[in-house]
Design a protein around this motif. Structure first.
Motif, PDB file in Angstrom:
ATOM      1  N   MET A  49       0.720  -1.197   0.022  1.00  0.00           N
ATOM      2  CA  MET A  49       0.119   0.093   0.066  1.00  0.00           C
ATOM      3  C   MET A  49       0.857   1.264   0.037  1.00  0.00           C
ATOM      4  O   MET A  49       1.223   1.755   0.992  1.00  0.00           O
ATOM      5  CB  MET A  49      -0.889   0.178   1.243  1.00  0.00           C
ATOM      6  CG  MET A  49      -2.002  -0.982   1.051  1.00  0.00           C
ATOM      7  SD  MET A  49      -2.525  -1.747   2.397  1.00  0.00           S
ATOM      8  CE  MET A  49      -2.951  -3.596   1.803  1.00  0.00           C
ATOM      9  N   HIS A  65       0.514   4.219  -0.704  1.00  0.00           N
ATOM     10  CA  HIS A  65      -0.022   5.616  -0.705  1.00  0.00           C
ATOM     11  C   HIS A  65       0.319   6.008   0.831  1.00  0.00           C
ATOM     12  O   HIS A  65      -0.318   6.918   1.134  1.00  0.00           O
ATOM     13  CB  HIS A  65      -1.687   5.563  -0.983  1.00  0.00           C
ATOM     14  CG  HIS A  65      -2.313   4.641  -0.472  1.00  0.00           C
ATOM     15  ND1 HIS A  65      -2.836   3.538  -1.545  1.00  0.00           N
ATOM     16  CD2 HIS A  65      -2.748   4.364   0.702  1.00  0.00           C
ATOM     17  CE1 HIS A  65      -3.369   2.764  -0.572  1.00  0.00           C
ATOM     18  NE2 HIS A  65      -3.588   3.140   0.581  1.00  0.00           N
ATOM     19  N   VAL A  66       0.824   5.117   1.474  1.00  0.00           N
ATOM     20  CA  VAL A  66       0.955   5.596   2.979  1.00  0.00           C
ATOM     21  C   VAL A  66       2.458   6.232   3.254  1.00  0.00           C
ATOM     22  O   VAL A  66       3.480   5.536   2.468  1.00  0.00           O
ATOM     23  CB  VAL A  66       0.687   4.274   3.785  1.00  0.00           C
ATOM     24  CG1 VAL A  66       1.216   4.507   5.337  1.00  0.00           C
ATOM     25  CG2 VAL A  66      -0.821   4.078   3.737  1.00  0.00           C
ATOM     26  N   GLN A  67       2.456   6.994   4.143  1.00  0.00           N
ATOM     27  CA  GLN A  67       3.888   7.678   4.252  1.00  0.00           C
ATOM     28  C   GLN A  67       4.728   6.548   4.769  1.00  0.00           C
ATOM     29  O   GLN A  67       4.458   5.645   5.467  1.00  0.00           O
ATOM     30  CB  GLN A  67       3.508   8.751   5.484  1.00  0.00           C
ATOM     31  CG  GLN A  67       2.958  10.212   4.777  1.00  0.00           C
ATOM     32  CD  GLN A  67       2.532  10.852   5.864  1.00  0.00           C
ATOM     33  OE1 GLN A  67       2.703  10.729   6.903  1.00  0.00           O
ATOM     34  NE2 GLN A  67       1.863  11.990   5.311  1.00  0.00           N
ATOM     35  N   PRO A  68       6.050   6.678   4.779  1.00  0.00           N
ATOM     36  CA  PRO A  68       7.031   6.105   5.203  1.00  0.00           C
ATOM     37  C   PRO A  68       6.916   5.880   7.006  1.00  0.00           C
ATOM     38  O   PRO A  68       6.491   6.929   7.495  1.00  0.00           O
ATOM     39  CB  PRO A  68       8.346   6.551   4.917  1.00  0.00           C
ATOM     40  CG  PRO A  68       8.178   7.789   4.640  1.00  0.00           C
ATOM     41  CD  PRO A  68       6.667   8.104   4.099  1.00  0.00           C
ATOM     42  N   PRO A  69       7.233   4.771   7.806  1.00  0.00           N
ATOM     43  CA  PRO A  69       7.442   4.775   9.082  1.00  0.00           C
ATOM     44  C   PRO A  69       8.023   6.158   9.637  1.00  0.00           C
ATOM     45  O   PRO A  69       9.036   6.473   9.243  1.00  0.00           O
ATOM     46  CB  PRO A  69       8.020   3.493   9.457  1.00  0.00           C
ATOM     47  CG  PRO A  69       7.761   2.766   8.202  1.00  0.00           C
ATOM     48  CD  PRO A  69       7.986   3.851   7.005  1.00  0.00           C
ATOM     49  N   PHE A  70       7.431   6.407  10.906  1.00  0.00           N
ATOM     50  CA  PHE A  70       7.913   7.441  11.681  1.00  0.00           C
ATOM     51  C   PHE A  70       9.415   7.487  12.129  1.00  0.00           C
ATOM     52  O   PHE A  70       9.576   6.156  12.385  1.00  0.00           O
ATOM     53  CB  PHE A  70       6.964   7.692  12.691  1.00  0.00           C
ATOM     54  CG  PHE A  70       7.463   8.606  13.783  1.00  0.00           C
ATOM     55  CD1 PHE A  70       7.535   9.831  13.641  1.00  0.00           C
ATOM     56  CD2 PHE A  70       7.767   7.883  15.409  1.00  0.00           C
ATOM     57  CE1 PHE A  70       7.617  10.602  14.559  1.00  0.00           C
ATOM     58  CE2 PHE A  70       8.147   8.782  16.171  1.00  0.00           C
ATOM     59  CZ  PHE A  70       8.021  10.252  15.837  1.00  0.00           C
ATOM     60  N   PRO A  85      12.141   8.331  17.878  1.00  0.00           N
ATOM     61  CA  PRO A  85      12.593   7.540  18.635  1.00  0.00           C
ATOM     62  C   PRO A  85      11.540   6.509  18.892  1.00  0.00           C
ATOM     63  O   PRO A  85      10.243   6.981  19.056  1.00  0.00           O
ATOM     64  CB  PRO A  85      12.838   8.309  20.179  1.00  0.00           C
ATOM     65  CG  PRO A  85      12.386   9.705  19.944  1.00  0.00           C
ATOM     66  CD  PRO A  85      12.178   9.971  18.538  1.00  0.00           C
ATOM     67  N   MET A  91       8.509   4.357  20.382  1.00  0.00           N
ATOM     68  CA  MET A  91       7.609   4.457  21.461  1.00  0.00           C
ATOM     69  C   MET A  91       7.165   3.055  21.760  1.00  0.00           C
ATOM     70  O   MET A  91       6.870   2.255  20.804  1.00  0.00           O
ATOM     71  CB  MET A  91       6.337   5.235  21.140  1.00  0.00           C
ATOM     72  CG  MET A  91       6.657   6.641  20.761  1.00  0.00           C
ATOM     73  SD  MET A  91       5.043   7.501  20.305  1.00  0.00           S
ATOM     74  CE  MET A  91       4.908   7.206  18.655  1.00  0.00           C
TER      75      MET A  91
END
Lengths: 189, 586
Positions: A1, A3-8, A11, A13
């Protein structure tokens, strides 16, 4: 998918919630709770303790004022000062609860527990059981040629000591009432 | 005057005597006598829902938008268990509900009879109080007492479990002289010494902030009016929880916006940096406080709450005032006026300058787009095109809920209904139905997500049956958006099961129910589509196709403090207002 931004990238969580608080000292408190003696009231009180993760060390309940249908519940609990305050506030807001008294805070209350102890044995052990019972001021409420039932009323420390001594003299069964408590002096709940 | 009647007739008579006009329910074997009694009268109107969870949420929407007690009638067993989520929701958000449940006849209780469930056992933990009526003599008292318990003190749901033989039994009904419970008397008047101390502390504040919550809304419109008066008298900034939105007008310059996990930068930094915090009717929920040991470290705290167990539960406060918000606010306004304290004007000016700096960050900014509808844009347009009307907004739960809270500006209390404490997906549509019933001429919009709405979709039938023209405004991003956002932040972007596969065609779905469906996926025609929705006097499902990748910012990551917020990439970078550690996170 795609269209979803790359992972944050920040640091990591761990979870959705904050961490558990640091450990604090635990104290033992005896609470006297006056409630309407209506169906389910004991389940409500016991459920509050289990549902919110509080401890119950001892719980006794009986109707104390028959005309008014009032019961007195004595609860011995343990927790940090903060938890004890919460327990009292949570109990107080239950609809059938009239009053909550912290007997531990109000000064040293009279706390008593009744135990019934069955001891089975013959010979020297039987004599020793009898002698210890007399030393503790326990009453002999039943006797056969091979057994005794002793009744002792005292503080939890006394009854604990009595039970542990009786274990060495052939103790086979114990019944305890849990703690009943009342504040000292002329002032009443 | 007392009359002889059956238990079922007593139930309906008691509802009439309480002034109940609408109840939400679903019939079944164990409540048939009550339905028969309803059939013989027309004062109490019954709204047939399509699922018992919907009945409770509808009653919540009705209660929250009208200030009345919401009433629910469901059958035994599955009827009662289906209501449990709604009851828990009402408990968490302090909504007054009386829920009547049928029960098998008393002689069969405990025998695992058909449609038997231990309703009082199951609901003991998710109600404020509950009753099992075992004697017909107790029924009139319990019916009226339940309304008192539900509405007084911290409001909440009350269940009355009614065995079928009690409904058939004959007894004497007389309306009790008073609804009051024989001993339950919540404290409404605050302790005057503590209120005086609070006023003194407020007068000495250099960096004060009001932190207000749902308690102000629950205390009635006069509480909101008094809050406005006090905030304007003092000149202090004010922020609100999700539950409290509308108690203070969102357009007012003293309002900092919502605080908490998805609250504004200025609200959270004001909470972090304040020296005096005045909490009116909020409960220091974990979505508000973030990391507890770093929560507002330099402030002295005043907390006004009707529930004594809320005070010092999560956060230790300096002055805890038990009482109804309206009563305590009245005392505070009077005292502030009579003492006319000399506030530190220089310090307050400096504090407002700080706040202006934080506001300059424009934390709610987002990247505009001309080819895809940004969800924030959709809410902004919905607000702009409806703001001159009497509008009530409900939501489901997730990203759309937070965007609604951030971008829809509420000027009055009781206009905003959302599942705050429990976070119940499927809340919005039935709640909208309840709100529309209470306000037949108002515009009622359920701001929804495509995943949440499917949880209580069946209530579209209810809306159609009663000609309730509710508008379901779906921000459709084909994801359980908040789950997807957390998976992005916490779980390396592994979007496990959060994609909304096999979605229905919402336009056709609306038409299948007999409603109107509208789809919009282009920003340039969004306004027209929204106007069409508003002008349609029937239930509408609006499928607003939005950017699938948008995340909800700002955000306090879990386990972080208020000054460690993450902002969206469109926010202004004026790095100097936060320290180095905070900057790493932004």
């Amino acid at each position: 998918m795609q269209h979803v931004q790359p992972p944050f990238a920040g640091p990591p969580m761990k979870s959705h919630y904050s961490d558990a608080p640091a450990a604090e000292p635990i104290a033992r408190h005896t609470l006297a709770v006056i409630v309407d003696n209506e169906p389910g009231v004991l389940a409500r009180i016991a459920g509050l303790f289990s549902g919110r993760g509080y401890n119950i060390e001892s719980l006794t309940v009986s109707e104390t004022e028959h005309e008014k249908h009032l019961s007195r519940i004595t609860i011995v609990t343990t927790g940090t000062a903060h938890v004890i305050e919460q327990i009292k506030a949570q109990l107080s807001r239950l609809v059938p609860v009239h009053r909550v008294d912290d007997l531990t805070v109000n000064g040293d209350a009279i706390e008593r527990e009744l135990v019934l102890v069955k001891v089975v044995g013959k010979g020297e052990a039987r004599v020793e059981a009898m002698r210890l019972a007399q030393a503790f001021g326990a009453r002999t409420v039943d006797a056969t040629l091979s057994s005794f039932i002793f009744e002792l009323t005292g503080t939890s420390d006394e009854t604990e000591r009595f039970i542990s001594l009786m274990t060495a003299c052939g103790l086979t069964e114990v019944a305890r009432t849990g703690i009943a408590a009342i504040g000292r002096g002329a002032e009443s709940m | 005057m007392s009359e002889t009647m059956t238990g079922a007739e007593m139930v309906v008579r008691a509802l009439q005597d309480q002034g109940v006009e609408h109840i939400f329910g679903y019939p079944g074997g164990a409540v048939l006598p009550i339905y028969d009694a309803l059939f013989h009268q027309d004062k109490v109107k019954h709204v047939l829902v399509r699922h018992e969870q919907g009945a409770v949420h509808a009653a919540e929407g009705y209660a929250r938008s009208s200030g009345k007690v919401g009433v629910v009638l469901v059958t035994s067993g599955p009827g009662a268990t289906n209501a449990v989520t709604g009851l828990t929701d009402a408990l968490m958000d302090s909504i007054p509900i009386v829920c009547l449940t049928g029960q098998v006849p008393t002689h069969l209780i405990g025998s695992d009879a058909f449609q038997e469930a231990d309703t009082v056992g199951i609901t003991r933990h998710c109600t404020k109080h509950n009753y099992l009526v075992k004697r017909i003599e107790d029924l009139p008292r319990i019916m009226h007492e339940a309304f008192y318990v539900a509405a007084n003190g911290r409001p909440g749901p009350v269940v009355i479990d009614l065995p079928k033989d009690i409904q058939f039994a004959s007894g004497t009904y007389a309306r009790p002289a008073s609804n009051q419970h024989k001993t339950y008397r919540p404290q409404v008047q605050g302790d005057m010494e503590k209120i005086k101390a609070a006023i003194a502390l407020m007068a000495s504040a250099k960096r004060p902030v009001f932190y207000t919550g749902g308690g102000v809304v629950n205390a009635g419109p006069q509480a909101a009016a008094l809050l406005r008066e006090l905030v304007r008298l003092t000149g202090f900034p004010v922020t609100s929880t999700l539950m409290g939105l509308g108690a203070y007008p969102a357009s007012d310059p003293q309002f900092l916006g919502m605080l908490g996990m998805h609250g504004t930068y200025e609200a959270n930094l004001a909470m972090h940096g304040c020296d005096v915090m005045i909490n009116i009717g909020a409960r220091f929920d974990d979505r508000i406080t973030g990391r507890l040991d770093a929560f507002s470290p330099h402030s002295r705290k005043i907390h006004v709450d009707i529930d004594p167990s809320s005070i010092n539960k999560n956060v230790k406060v300096d002055i805890g005032i038990v009482g109804d918000c309206a009563h305590v606010l009245e005392d505070m306004v009077r005292l502030w006026r009579s003492t006319a304290p000399q506030v530190d004007k220089v310090a307050l000016k400096g504090w407002w300058d700080n706040i202006a700096g934080w506001r300059g960050r424009k934390c709610l900014a987002y990247r505009k787009s001309s080819d895809v509808i940004k969800p924030q844009y959709a809410i902004e347009r919905l607000y702009e095109l409806t703001k001159d009307r009497e509008v009530y907004v409900t939501t489901e739960v997730g990203q759309h809920q937070m965007w609604a809270a951030q971008f829809f500006k509420f000027e009055e209390p009781n206009r905003w209904m959302t599942s705050g404490g429990l976070g119940t997906m499927g809340y919005g549509l039935p709640a909208a139905i309840g709100a529309q019933l209470a306000h037949p001429n108002a515009l009622v919009v359920d701001i929804a997500g495509e995943a949440s709405i499917l949880m209580n979709m069946q209530e579209m039938s209810t809306a159609l049956q009663y000609r309730l023209p509710v508008k379901v405004f779906i921000l459709n991003n084909e994801y359980m958006g908040m789950v997807r956002q957390w998976q992005e932040l916490l779980h390396g972007g592994r979007y496990s099961e959060s994609y909304s596969h096999s979605l229905p065609d919402f336009v056709k779905l609306a038409e299948a129910y007999g409603g109107v469906g509208i789809r919009c996926d282009k920003p340039d025609v969004l306004d027209d589509a929204i106007r069409e929705m508003i002008d349609t006097p029937r239930p509408v499902i609006f499928d607003c196709v939005v950017d699938k990748a948008e995340n909800c910012f700002p955000m306090i990551p879990s386990g972080k403090a208020h000054n460690e917020m993450i902002l969206g990439d469109a926010a202004e970078d004026i790095g100097s207002v936060i320290d180095a550690k905070g900057k790493m996170l932004v």
